[in-house]
Design an enzyme around this catalytic site. Structure first.
Site, PDB file in Angstrom:
ATOM      1  N   LYS A 181       0.816  -1.219   0.000  1.00  0.00           N
ATOM      2  CA  LYS A 181       0.000   0.000   0.000  1.00  0.00           C
ATOM      3  C   LYS A 181       0.849   1.267   0.000  1.00  0.00           C
ATOM      4  CE  LYS A 181      -4.166  -1.855   0.229  1.00  0.00           C
ATOM      5  NZ  LYS A 181      -5.080  -1.727  -0.929  1.00  0.00           N
TER       6      LYS A 181
ATOM      7  N   GLU B 206      -9.737   5.854   3.385  1.00  0.00           N
ATOM      8  CA  GLU B 206     -10.546   4.797   3.963  1.00  0.00           C
ATOM      9  C   GLU B 206      -9.609   3.623   4.213  1.00  0.00           C
ATOM     10  OE1 GLU B 206     -10.220   5.162   0.725  1.00  0.00           O
ATOM     11  OE2 GLU B 206      -9.529   3.131   0.255  1.00  0.00           O
TER      12      GLU B 206
ATOM     13  N   SER C  54       1.655  -9.695  -0.670  1.00  0.00           N
ATOM     14  CA  SER C  54       1.376  -8.256  -0.639  1.00  0.00           C
ATOM     15  C   SER C  54       1.545  -7.616   0.733  1.00  0.00           C
ATOM     16  CB  SER C  54      -0.041  -8.009  -1.147  1.00  0.00           C
ATOM     17  OG  SER C  54      -0.959  -8.796  -0.409  1.00  0.00           O
TER      18      SER C  54
END
Lengths: 280, 416
Positions: B106, B128, B394
């Protein structure tokens, strides 16, 4: 002439501004909602904006969010709203606009929607999350003639050149969003609204109605002189929420309609005395 | 093939725009900008700024420097020898995004968007978050760039991802609990959009996935393609040739698209793995591409989980980051064209893979990434030994330890 154009022409003749009332279809249930809507129309509502409940109402504040949840719990949907308009048409000639997010309409099917909604007696639609850029896929399904209005939104953030492009393809009336925010009271900038309404009127012959943050009869009276109509939503939904189990709910809503109308009439009279003319 | 050449020539982390979307943000029939008029000018401004600023060499250099010296890129490509031997089939390589700063991919996107916001003169960031990884990554960018930060997070997710809530607060962000709906990612995104409408002048909304209105699906993809670009270079060293298969989990789909995108024109099979939750049959799942239909959610048209009347359904997954009833529009296009295929893995299978990878390789994966590992556990044994699979690992799994403890306690409870 369609019902929306006719209503605004009548109001103009009388020197009055339109009270546009937003209520969620089926809040709290089909039968109760129908009774409430009929009472509001009888009490003098000029245009009904019938809200289609949606699970993810990103443009709405808490009051209308909760109203939508109540309606969904009561089993309401776009199909319910269309049936409700059919029933209302047996007793009233008030123009009715379907106010929806796009997904319920898309799921219903565009072809079916543009067949069923006008047939039931709906006079137009306002899709809050469908800017003109995305509206082209509806074009091939739109009914012929100008009996079904496509009401467009203009926001305080909309720059002038974009505003001109938006109003070019609008019909019915222009919905001026009163503030950068979600639906619900507070945060009004009357001077900004006056200016934007004036530039809208210069750009289009359509009536201009202001909504989103207008919550009291005083707010409505203050803004009425700048526009052709005022949209009230959360103030009605508040009453439904608070008095939903009370037998006099319909009468309370009707009373609210009358006090908004009265407040807006008063400023119209004051204004005409000041300027020496009616309406306009 | 033209854009592949471009990939090699531009410095790592340099954003780029591909052949899709078109100027309206459409990926075939998907994508677009389905938002209230109040947000349209902000999205148009953002798109214009992104296209202009991302081409500036000094922006690219600044981002590249951050990705190398702050995020720690490139992340390693690791051959999972013991997992490969255990499964006895295809060779499995792990792209170690879990080793990026803050513990997930991210951060690639929040560095890009945070820097862009600063170039645009915005003072505040909002985001969010579901699992909290994107919230942490945004809070990190805000701290680094000296900006205010508010993160919207569903109450259910606040409860199940408590460590990330503490991290965000330590980083100086305000975590805003969202109680509407099921209190998960979808509701957090609704609330962030509502807040953004009222604060759009000085605030940039950092969307964390390849979802949302245009330009987000394009922009987030561009900031994540560095994952696939690195893989493309790294495989030349070891194993010495291009992979046969790429696997990544798909919630909104940003880590998957980041891995897939540079390989779209290559002879490589692409597999996205969605969360089957309790099971597809039970209806309690998050397999949007596998079991959803076309609809509009959070500003773009894509596959969504919905009722017949267009009401959006709640998604279900043990993994908060996959617990989302929508998916990025470019994945919808890749599914329809058949260029990528989308499988699903249920909660139990993901948990087994979580434990297996922890014990065999000493790597505790995020529950999200465990779905991609679980697909390998299922499918790799049947594939030839020459087959090379690259799995996008990830994120790391520290944040999920609470979920595991609770699940173990609940199972013990039912036994007693």
């Amino acid at each position: 002439m369609n019902r929306i154009d006719k209503r605004f022409a009548e109001l103009k003749k009388k020197g009055e501004k339109a009270l546009v009332g937003f209520v969620l279809a089926g809040d709290p249930s089909f039968d109760r909602s129908l009774e409430l809507l009929a009472a509001m129309c009888d009490a003098g509502l000029d245009v009904l904006e019938l809200g289609v409940p949606f699970s993810d109402p990103t443009a709405d504040g808490p009051v209308i969010q909760r109203g939508g949840l109540r309606a969904l719990k009561g089993g309401s949907s776009l199909a319910t709203a269309i049936r409700m308009i059919g029933s209302l048409r047996e007793t009233t000639d008030v123009p009715v606009i379907l106010f929806s997010y796009y997904n319920p309409i898309f799921a219903y099917g565009l072809e079916a929607f543009f067949r069923d909604a006008p047939t039931a007696g709906a006079d137009g639609m306002l899709v809050v999350d469908l800017p003109p850029e995305e509206a082209t896929e509806m074009n091939e399904y739109l009914p012929d003639g100008n009996d079904f209005a496509l009401i467009r939104l203009v926001a305080p953030t909309t720059p002038p050149e974009r505003m001109h492009a938006i109003v070019k393809n609008a019909s019915g009336f222009i919905y001026l969003i009163s503030k950068a925010g979600v639906t619900g009271g507070g945060g009004l900038d009357p001077e900004g609204i006056r200016k934007q309404a004036a530039s809208l009127r210069a750009a289009s012959n359509l009536p201009v109605c202001v909504g989103f943050g207008v919550s009291t009869p005083d707010d409505a009276a203050m803004l009425a002189p700048f526009v052709d109509g005022v949209v009230i939503g959360s103030a009605f939904e508040n009453i439904i929420e608070e008095y939903r189990d009370s037998p006099d709910l319909a009468e309370r809503l009707a009373g609210q309609v009358r006090s908004f109308k009265a407040a807006m009439r008063e400023t119209a009279v004051m204004n005409s005395q000041k300027t020496g003319r009616m309406g306009g | 093939m033209e854009h592949n050449n471009m990939h090699i020539e531009t410095p790592a982390g340099a954003p780029r725009q591909g052949p899709v979307p078109d100027r309206y943000g459409h990926f075939g029939p998907y994508g677009g900008r389905y938002v209230a008029e109040t947000l349209m000018p902000a999205l148009l401004e953002l798109e214009e700024a992104y296209v202009r600023i991302s081409k500036e060499p000094s922006f690219q250099r600044e981002l590249h420097d951050l990705l190398v010296n702050y995020v720690g890129r490139p992340t390693p490509l690791f051959f999972a020898r013991r997992l490969t031997e255990h499964l006895g089939g295809a060779q499995i390589y792990l792209k170690r995004e879990d080793l990026a700063h803050t513990g997930a991919h991210k951060i690639n996107n929040t560095m890009g968007q945070g820097l862009l916001a600063r170039w645009m003169g915005k003072k505040k960031l909002i985001a969010e978050t579901g699992a909290g990884q994107h919230g942490v990554a945004t809070a990190t960018a805000a701290a680094l760039f000296g900006m205010e930060c508010r993160v919207f997070m569903g109450v259910e997710d606040i409860d199940r991802q408590a460590p990330n809530v503490h991290r965000m607060e330590l980083l100086g962000a305000e975590v805003i609990p969202v109680e509407s709906g099921a209190g998960t990612l979808k509701d957090a995104m609704n609330e962030a959009m509502r807040y953004w409408v009222s604060a759009v002048a000085d605030t940039h909304y950092v969307i964390g996935s390849v979802a949302g209105p245009h330009p987000y699906p394009m922009m987030v993809r561009d900031f994540q393609v560095i994952i696939g670009e690195e893989v493309k270079k790294q495989v030349r060293e070891n194993p010495g040739r291009q992979p046969d298969l790429l696997v990544a989990c798909v919630g909104g789909g940003s880590n998957a698209l980041g891995l897939f995108y540079p390989f779209l024109d290559d002879p490589v099979e692409l597999v996205g793995v969605e969360a089957a939750g309790e099971s597809i049959m039970s209806g309690k799942h998050a397999a949007t591409l596998g079991a959803g239909t076309t609809g509009v959610l959070h500003g773009s048209k894509s596959y969504v989980l919905q009722e017949r009347d267009g009401q959006i359904r709640e998604a279900h997954s043990i993994s908060a980051g996959l617990d989302y009833p929508g998916v990025g529009p470019e994945h919808a296009m890749l599914k329809d064209s058949g260029r990528a295929r989308y499988a699903s893995i249920d909660d139990e299978e993901a948990l087994e893979a979580f434990h297996l990878l922890s014990r065999l390789e000493g790597i505790i994966p995020a529950l999200e990434s465990a779905h991609a590992v679980a697909w390998c556990v299922k499918e790799a044994p049947a594939l030839p030994r020459e087959t090379i699979i690259v799995v996008n690992l990830s994120g790391r799994g520290d944040k999920d330890l609470d979920i595991l403890a609770r699940r173990a306690a609940a199972e013990e409870g039912t036994v007693k």
